[in-house]
Write an enzyme that holds these catalytic residues in place. Sequence first.
Site, PDB file in Angstrom:
ATOM      1  N   ASP A  80     -15.295  12.906  19.639  1.00 28.95           N
ATOM      2  CA  ASP A  80     -14.698  12.392  18.418  1.00 28.95           C
ATOM      3  C   ASP A  80     -14.336  10.927  18.674  1.00 28.95           C
ATOM      4  O   ASP A  80     -14.324  10.433  19.788  1.00 28.95           O
ATOM      5  CB  ASP A  80     -13.473  13.236  18.015  1.00 28.95           C
ATOM      6  CG  ASP A  80     -13.116  13.052  16.558  1.00 28.95           C
ATOM      7  OD1 ASP A  80     -12.388  13.873  16.007  1.00 28.95           O
ATOM      8  OD2 ASP A  80     -13.599  12.067  15.944  1.00 28.95           O
TER       9      ASP A  80
HETATM   10  C1  GLC Z   1     -12.539  10.886  12.851  1.00 29.28           C
HETATM   11  C2  GLC Z   1     -12.454  12.393  12.734  1.00 29.28           C
HETATM   12  C3  GLC Z   1     -13.801  13.068  12.758  1.00 29.28           C
HETATM   13  C4  GLC Z   1     -14.828  12.142  12.129  1.00 29.28           C
HETATM   14  C5  GLC Z   1     -14.994  10.968  13.068  1.00 29.28           C
HETATM   15  C6  GLC Z   1     -15.978   9.918  12.507  1.00 29.28           C
HETATM   16  O1  GLC Z   1     -11.454  10.391  13.576  1.00 29.28           O
HETATM   17  O2  GLC Z   1     -11.600  13.074  13.637  1.00 29.28           O
HETATM   18  O3  GLC Z   1     -13.669  14.304  12.047  1.00 29.28           O
HETATM   19  O4  GLC Z   1     -16.066  12.812  11.966  1.00 29.28           O
HETATM   20  O5  GLC Z   1     -13.753  10.345  13.370  1.00 29.28           O
HETATM   21  O6  GLC Z   1     -15.415   9.298  11.399  1.00 29.28           O
END
Ligand code: GLC
Length: 725
Positions: free
Chosen positions: A280
Amino acid sequence: MTIPAYKNPALPVAERIEDLLSRMTLEEKAGQLNQWYNLGPDQYEQVRSGEIGSGLLANSSTAGNNRQERVFAKGINEIQKIAVTESRLGIPLIFGRDVIHGYRTVAPIPLGMAATWSPELIEAANTIAAKEARADGIHWGFSPMLDIARDPRWGRVAEGFGEDPFLVGQLAAGAVRGFQGNDTDAIPQQFPADRIVACAKHFVGYSAAEGGRDYNTTEITLHTLHNIYLPPFKAAIQSGCATVMSAFHDIGGIPLSAHRYLLGDVLKEQWGFAGFIVSDWGAVGELINHGVAADDSHAAELACNAGVDMDMSTMVYLKNLPDLVRAGKVSEARLNDAVGRVLRIKFAVGLFENPYADPDASQAVHLLPESLATIRQLAANSMVLLKNNGVLPLSSDAITLCLSGPLADQRQALFGCWTPDGQEEEVTTLKEAIAGRLGPETRLHYCELTDDAIKLARASDVLILAIGESAGRSGEDNCTTTIELPAGQEALVEAARCMEIPIVVVVFGGRPLNLTRVTDWADAVLFAWHPGITGGLGVADILFGDVNPSGRLPITFPRSTGQIPLYYNHPPTGRPMVANSRRHSRYVDSLDSPLFPFGFGLSYTTFEYGNLRTSPASEVPEISVTVEVTNTGNRAGTTVAQCYVRDSVASVARPVRELKGFERVHLQAGETKTILFRLGPEALSYLDDNGNEVLEPGRFQVWVGGDSNAGLGTEFEITSDGSID
Ligand code: GLC
């Protein structure tokens, strides 16, 4: 001139990957594992040198809401051209984006979609989203989110499919099929050209954050991991989901993006996951914040050796993996494994043969009438009728309606969280939807409930109050200390009571809310979630009876914040709940039960369950459960027959009930259908701390009904030789 093997589509992918890996430097390999966001001219040189393997189109790249400025395909093609024609090996980039619930045709939030209990409707919604996103040049969507939600203070309950592992797993399969278009239970060899790669997230247990506070620490036993939090991800992997996103949090001090057991042993070894794991946002670098990595190099080493294949938005892999491999801290075999996983998906998406998007494609694909119709049907089927004393459905003729409330004419609120590609002006508000369908003899007053408006309202036949949460109150980093309605809204409903006319309350929200008093005061309550671009129309379809509500709660609605966590599949404890008794797990200032239980929802007709029978299968330990469902009302309707099981005595305490089967059943007035549930070893076992199925002899209970309080039940026995009687 012969083309290099990796550029030859006639060769097997494995050969193409092997050839490409043999040509790549350590730096180019690390570049394939580096995902950066909002790529533009500042990154051209890095793309040219093979230092970026994936682009993340983050929210900020929507450049406001003006679609013309923001057609991704043009920007993607510019970057892709550099990667393909100016880098040494010409490896195309894969572009990902948060396609969470619809793309341009914004669907209800996932928690709302879950209330349909329909993998088919979710597949249809994700098919539309995939085609719209792919037309914009996007290859990869960061969903479905499969975090089991037991704490509605956590803002991200809106993004998942609710509290039950079986329901979430079934819906996950539909979501993956919709995105990827795969008709087999494996990662597609070749994705259809109009589909996108799915991403099961956030692996795993992110939603157990202490206090319902996003990113917070969690304490989850292996037993609860294997029996509650992991099953939906396994269902997604078994449906061919090609990528998984590792989560921010730690479980008992081990951050997920450095969790060898869960990423390596469980996901890749035990389950045989052959796609790739992306961290993430920033999670690899955040291993330093967690206090388990001394610096970026240490963070890269921990994450890569644990199983994270691609590093989202920190460049930590790019800057450190080559030296870590030279120093023997990360094996080149592991580096090649990670790069090979990423390349396999790039080949499957067809990027080497068709790296570019058509900048004009979206006009023919976005917001199609049939897409809007499908999403409108899904929205109406997602809404849950929580109370109705007969005031609904409304007549749309010869009636005077008064519509009021802070969300009656709101657009963004109907979108909910994570809708960067929705265009607010394309939303139909509730006011517009109601006004658009009134008969010639019907009048609609739209007003704020101020003094002079009260006269207007009093002169009406029905008052419709639209209340609930704005979009900004749910989703990531939007946790609340309470599930009370936003300030002033409950008072609004209470004030409306003095008008002595029927009150219909429509609640828009991204989480269960405390509707205890509102439900007492109102004549009808419809929970509409954040229902998407056609949400106002969906509400009107329900209010005027064009659609008979069939939504069922995918998450428990507590009576108060103080009851949280409150979920139906809880262990019995040594002091099981016995109504009106003492000395069991309870509060002295509240009823024990939830306001509305998991699986609950009303209809404009009524249903009865009867003639529950069980019959053991002849050979394997499987039992057939049949029940008759009858529509005992005077209009057709759909209900969700739900089958719950309890293993009454086992080596570990088993939940008082567990959902093990469900079926949406449409019945004409007076019609009866027999529904069959087959319960095999998977349904009757629990998983031990190694994730192995354990099916133990003994007494089981089974219930079938319209929600998790279903009373129609019976028992059966699994004998020591594994047969069932
Ligand atoms: C965010 C979220 C995740 C998302 C990623 C890209 O912080 O936790 O769910 O897909 O970053 O935006």
